[in-house]
Design an enzyme around this catalytic site. Structure first.
Site, PDB file in Angstrom:
ATOM      1  N   ASN A   1     -13.993   0.515  -6.573  1.00 36.59           N
ATOM      2  CA  ASN A   1     -14.980   1.485  -6.060  1.00 36.59           C
ATOM      3  C   ASN A   1     -15.784   2.186  -7.150  1.00 36.59           C
ATOM      4  O   ASN A   1     -16.317   3.266  -6.923  1.00 36.59           O
ATOM      5  CB  ASN A   1     -14.259   2.559  -5.234  1.00 36.59           C
ATOM      6  CG  ASN A   1     -13.569   1.966  -4.020  1.00 36.59           C
ATOM      7  OD1 ASN A   1     -13.987   0.926  -3.501  1.00 36.59           O
ATOM      8  ND2 ASN A   1     -12.507   2.607  -3.572  1.00 36.59           N
TER       9      ASN A   1
ATOM     10  N   HIS B   1      -3.400   5.990   3.638  1.00 32.37           N
ATOM     11  CA  HIS B   1      -4.200   4.841   3.202  1.00 32.37           C
ATOM     12  C   HIS B   1      -3.692   3.534   3.812  1.00 32.37           C
ATOM     13  O   HIS B   1      -4.458   2.735   4.360  1.00 32.37           O
ATOM     14  CB  HIS B   1      -4.141   4.808   1.672  1.00 32.37           C
ATOM     15  CG  HIS B   1      -5.083   3.882   0.999  1.00 32.37           C
ATOM     16  ND1 HIS B   1      -4.706   2.611   0.602  1.00 32.37           N
ATOM     17  CD2 HIS B   1      -6.362   4.039   0.608  1.00 32.37           C
ATOM     18  CE1 HIS B   1      -5.734   2.026  -0.001  1.00 32.37           C
ATOM     19  NE2 HIS B   1      -6.756   2.870  -0.011  1.00 32.37           N
TER      20      HIS B   1
ATOM     21  N   ASP C   1       0.842  -1.209   0.000  1.00 33.49           N
ATOM     22  CA  ASP C   1       0.000   0.000   0.000  1.00 33.49           C
ATOM     23  C   ASP C   1       0.874   1.256   0.000  1.00 33.49           C
ATOM     24  O   ASP C   1       1.930   1.282  -0.633  1.00 33.49           O
ATOM     25  CB  ASP C   1      -0.928  -0.071   1.232  1.00 33.49           C
ATOM     26  CG  ASP C   1      -2.234   0.664   1.005  1.00 33.49           C
ATOM     27  OD1 ASP C   1      -2.231   1.902   1.022  1.00 33.49           O
ATOM     28  OD2 ASP C   1      -3.269   0.001   0.792  1.00 33.49           O
TER      29      ASP C   1
ATOM     30  N   SER D   1     -11.151  -0.646  -0.316  1.00 32.55           N
ATOM     31  CA  SER D   1      -9.835  -0.585   0.341  1.00 32.55           C
ATOM     32  C   SER D   1      -9.928  -0.866   1.830  1.00 32.55           C
ATOM     33  O   SER D   1      -8.961  -1.348   2.427  1.00 32.55           O
ATOM     34  CB  SER D   1      -9.215   0.801   0.171  1.00 32.55           C
ATOM     35  OG  SER D   1      -8.731   0.981  -1.128  1.00 32.55           O
TER      36      SER D   1
END
Ligand code: CA
Ligand code: CA
Ligand code: CA
Ligand code: CA
Length: 440
Positions: free
Chosen positions: A313, A224, A169, A381
């Site tokens: 998404n 994130h 990530d 996520s």
């Protein structure tokens, strides 16, 4: 989620894999010389059916005057080449429904089980914000639209020597006070001496790897990845912050994004290579987008880890419009959609009964933020690390389990919900207790 809608790539670069039966070209340099190119990186996913046996994979810098398109066209005619593709660029846009940092939460009063169901363990940092772990209907949610974490924790809460969970990530704030105790430390590396003590090719990689910059510091400058890490393994029952699916764990930070939120296929390949080489049993991949990459697919398939992947998404059906990496048909991945606190599909969540395996909480998820804070975020996520956390918890309890066995326990132990049956395989919604108690 990252996106690569335009299929952008780094000009003058190619990622190529040679065929394994190539006798005439013993080295990557030999191949590169043929095209006047330079080998800038080579990849070895080696330890289980390693692709090295089937031919070397490398990143090439092409000479001036040879474009990526021209090189790929030529290499596709080259009998020694298995495949050649661009070094795709990916960027990290805003999260859907991202909200400003929330106030420090009130601590939920522990309540006894409301029925004769399994025993529960309610840690002192299980707050009302964490509806995905335990939903009693707080905040207008639906009771038991959750992963039954307290029931799972009555059985097992993880271990500080558990199998490694790699978060691929934006990096992780490995100094965060509610994460620090659960961050993996490389046993063979001495911090800050400028030496690659364990000889793994990365200097001072104490808590993981920065695959974007190719150095040993995976600090999160974005947020994130730290959020994902908090859901997987925020330190549990320590009277502070959040509680992750694992109260105790070993979380490896593998950073693929710059702090500005961009990456490329080569960095992703380096990340998978590192996580595999350093023994990760689970990888958490809250990113995706762009076209298919044979190199990335092969890297994931060659790793013995179980790879948890976000469905995306953009709200569409992935059976019709594929999302990568979650659509790769390999035996060791799980594709994850996002559910809300009423057990409905989040409006933004991609889905697909053939291509998405399971739903998990992904709306208004409260977790860690860089610098020691906390924030609310939404997205597949955020659903993905709930599944990665459960995979880690199951791996902690059954350390000998293969990726396929972990996958089967998670899917067999899922709640089978009618309203999800037209959206993900078998109507699966994650259940941590089910995963610990089901058969593979
Ligand atoms: Ca429950
Ligand atoms: Ca090292
Ligand atoms: Ca060192
Ligand atoms: Ca905590």
């Amino acid at each position: 989620m990252i996106s690569n809608a335009s299929n952008a790539y780094r000009p003058g670069e190619v990622i190529v894999r040679l065929k394994g039966d190539t006798q005439s070209l013993a080295s990557t340099d030999g191949f590169a010389d043929k095209y006047g190119a330079t080998v800038t990186d080579s990849f070895d996913f080696g330890n289980q059916g390693g692709i090295l046996d089937r031919g070397q994979m490398m990143q090439l810098k092409l000479p001036a005057g040879l474009s990526t398109e021209q090189a790929i066209a030529k290499m596709k005619q080259d009998p020694t080449v298995a495949y050649a593709e661009p070094n795709f660029i990916y960027t990290l846009p805003e999260q859907p429904g991202q909200q400003p940092p929330a106030q420090q939460p009130p601590v939920q009063q522990p309540t006894p089980p409301q029925n004769d169901g399994p025993a529960q363990f309610l840690p002192n940092d299980l707050t009302d914000q964490l509806w995905g772990m335990n939903n009693t209907g707080q905040g207008g949610g639906k009771a038991d639209a959750d992963i039954d974490a307290p029931e799972a924790w009555a059985i097992h809460t993880g271990r500080n020597d558990a199998p490694i969970i790699a978060v691929i990530d934006t990096g992780i704030d490995y100094n965060h006070s509610d994460l620090k105790a659960n961050i993996w430390t490389n046993p063979g590396e001495i911090a800050g001496d400028g030496i690659d003590n364990d000889g793994n090719g990365v200097i001072d990689d104490v808590h993981g790897y920065n695959a974007f910059a190719d150095n040993g510091d995976p600090m999160d400058g974005h947020g994130h990845g730290t959020h994902c890490a908090g859901t997987i393994a925020g330190v549990g029952d320590n009277g502070e912050g959040v509680v992750g699916v694992n109260h105790h764990a070993q979380v490896m930070a593998v950073k693929i994004f710059s702090d500005e939120g961009s990456t490329d296929s080569a960095a992703i390949l380096r990340a998978i290579e590192y996580a595999t080489k350093m023994g990760a049993k689970v990888t958490s991949n809250s990113w995706g987008g762009g076209g298919a990459s044979e190199a990335q697919k092969e890297a994931f398939a060659s790793s013995p880890a179980l790879h948890i992947m976000a469905a995306g998404n953009n709200g569409w059906n992935n059976d019709w419009v594929p999302n990568y990496p979650s659509n790769y048909e390999i035996p060791n991945n799980i594709a994850v959609a996002a559910s809300d606190s009423k057990d409905n599909k989040a409006g933004f969540s991609q889905y697909g009964v053939k291509s998405v395996d399971i739903a998990a909480p992904g709306v208004d998820i409260y977790s860690a933020a860089p610098g020691g804070g906390y924030q609310m975020m939404s997205g597949t996520s955020m659903a993905t690390p709930h599944v990665s956390g459960v995979a880690g918890l199951v791996a902690s309890m059954y350390p000998e389990a293969s990726a396929e066995e972990l996958r089967a326990r998670i899917l067999n132990g899922a709640d089978k919900l009618d309203n999800w049956k037209s959206k993900v395989a078998d109507g699966n919604r994650l259940n941590a207790y089910g995963a610990l108690t089901s058969q593979p």
